[in-house]
Design an enzyme around this catalytic site. Structure first.
Site, short mmCIF file in Angstrom:
data_model
loop_
_atom_site.label_atom_id
_atom_site.label_comp_id
_atom_site.label_asym_id
_atom_site.label_seq_id
_atom_site.Cartn_x
_atom_site.Cartn_y
_atom_site.Cartn_z
N GLU A 54 -4.53 9.65 -0.83
CA GLU A 54 -3.65 10.47 0.01
C GLU A 54 -4.50 11.14 1.09
OE1 GLU A 54 -0.93 11.58 1.83
OE2 GLU A 54 0.04 11.04 -0.07
N ASP A 104 4.43 5.33 5.55
CA ASP A 104 4.92 5.86 6.83
C ASP A 104 5.28 4.69 7.75
OD1 ASP A 104 5.31 7.13 9.29
OD2 ASP A 104 3.74 8.59 8.90
N ASP A 140 12.31 1.99 2.66
CA ASP A 140 13.73 2.11 2.99
C ASP A 140 13.94 1.98 4.50
OD1 ASP A 140 12.44 4.54 3.62
OD2 ASP A 140 14.34 5.63 3.53
N THR A 176 10.26 8.23 -6.64
CA THR A 176 9.51 9.26 -5.93
C THR A 176 10.49 10.28 -5.36
OG1 THR A 176 9.58 8.20 -3.76
CG2 THR A 176 7.84 7.48 -5.27
N LYS A 177 9.96 11.45 -4.98
CA LYS A 177 10.81 12.48 -4.39
C LYS A 177 11.44 11.97 -3.09
CE LYS A 177 9.48 16.69 -4.77
NZ LYS A 177 8.76 17.99 -4.61
N GLU A 179 12.07 8.87 -2.35
CA GLU A 179 13.05 7.85 -2.72
C GLU A 179 14.38 8.47 -3.13
OE1 GLU A 179 13.13 4.06 -5.86
OE2 GLU A 179 11.46 5.48 -5.80
#
Length: 338
Positions: A54, A104, A140, A176-177, A179
């Site tokens: 990260e 991203d 997405d 994931t948050k 998602e």
């Protein structure tokens, strides 16, 4: 184990067995965000050493708290971009699984080249994965999905584990948050479930960067450090594929040494460091690498110091190099000021 590491802090390649305290298969999540998926991944795979990459400091802090709260001992967090972490820290064929969740998409047209997943990145990834290693990607973003699909289909190193390129559902997956928000807002995630092809050999070379001797140059010239600082102007130099920017110069109030803030971009590494100029009692000036942060003496650092010497030679034609340990035939390197 400390909370997280930078690429500059670890050996190249990293000694993962020492870092984790055991030998175990390596699994990697690139861009773990809130750390929700990473924590569950480590919990479900106690037999694996799980590496989380990260860039965001707040995300690293949040993930470190989750790891501590869950009592996970098989997680190592890195503040690093994927290219440098893979090429610099990971030996070829060392990773058994990679997860890339909602990278991203860089939606602006002039930012498209910043997207992580393309054919060259997949080649680098393939070079670091074991044959048969698993690759899971989720997005997405419609346009990015087109690019990911095209890149995977063109890559000779990966094959789908499904009968299709992607699926719209991934049963048993920890969301994931990001998602969860995407689903609530009606966006459609695509889940790519691919595998590193067992028979494909990576044709491109992705060598682990070499470290050279800690560089220094001793000069004799008709100027002191203060005068050199007054003449400094920010500038940039291109040497082969290495880009060097000399950003600013600062002089110490204590001992008078000069620090030149320098950015060195030599793929896959980016270093922000200081080059220092200090005077000897004899009047000679020594240029070396300042011990600020975690500087590593790569070829790019040697080239940067060589460029400072060439700048000073242009300012002071009578300059004499008394001693140097700079590596490489820099005199023949094509330099371009821009």
């Amino acid at each position: 184990m400390q909370e997280w590491y930078k690429v500059e802090q670890l050996p190249w390649p990293a000694d993962w067995a020492t870092l984790f305290g055991r030998e175990a298969p390596l699994v990697l999540e690139i861009g773990f965000g809130s750390g929700l998926f990473l924590g569950e991944l480590a919990r479900r795979l106690p037999q694996a050493n799980v590496i989380g990459l990260e860039i965001s400091i707040p995300s690293l802090r949040n993930a470190a708290r989750k790891v501590h709260r869950l009592g996970l001992t098989n997680v190592c967090l890195l503040q690093a971009d994927a290219h440098s972490a893979l090429q610099v820290l990971c030996k070829p064929g060392s990773i058994v699984g990679v997860f890339i969740n909602f990278p991203d998409p860089w939606p602006k047209k002039d930012h498209l080249d910043r997207r992580l997943i393309d054919e060259r990145f997949l080649s680098l990834l393939a070079s670091r994965m074991t044959p048969g290693g698993l690759l899971d990607i989720a997005t997405d973003h419609d346009e990015y999905a087109v690019q990911i699909t095209r890149s995977l289909l063109r890559s000779p190193y990966f094959t789908s584990r499904l009968a299709k390129v992607f699926t719209l559902a991934d049963e048993g997956r920890v969301q994931t948050k990001y998602e969860q928000v995407a689903l609530l807002e009606g966006r459609t995630p695509r889940y790519y479930k691919w595998r590193r092809d067992e028979s494909a050999v990576v044709q491109e070379s992705f060598p682990i960067p070499k470290e050279l001797a800690m560089p220094h140059v001793v000069l004799r010239l008709p100027a002191d450090v203060t005068e050199i600082g007054r003449r400094f102007q920010p500038h940039a130099v291109a040497i082969d594929a290495t880009r060097i920017r000399f950003v600013d110069a600062y002089q110490s109030l204590g001992d008078g040494r000069l620090l030149i803030e320098t950015y060195i971009n030599e793929e896959p590494l980016f270093q922000r460091l200081g080059l220092q100029l200090r005077a000897r009692p004899t009047g000679e000036i020594v240029i070396s690498l300042a011990e600020v942060g975690f500087p590593r003496p790569t070829r790019g650092v040697h080239l940067a110091i060589s460029s400072v010497v060439e700048w000073l030679r242009a300012e002071y034609p009578s300059l004499v190099v008394v001693q140097t340990n700079l590596q490489g035939d820099h005199a023949d390197t094509t330099k371009q000021r821009y």
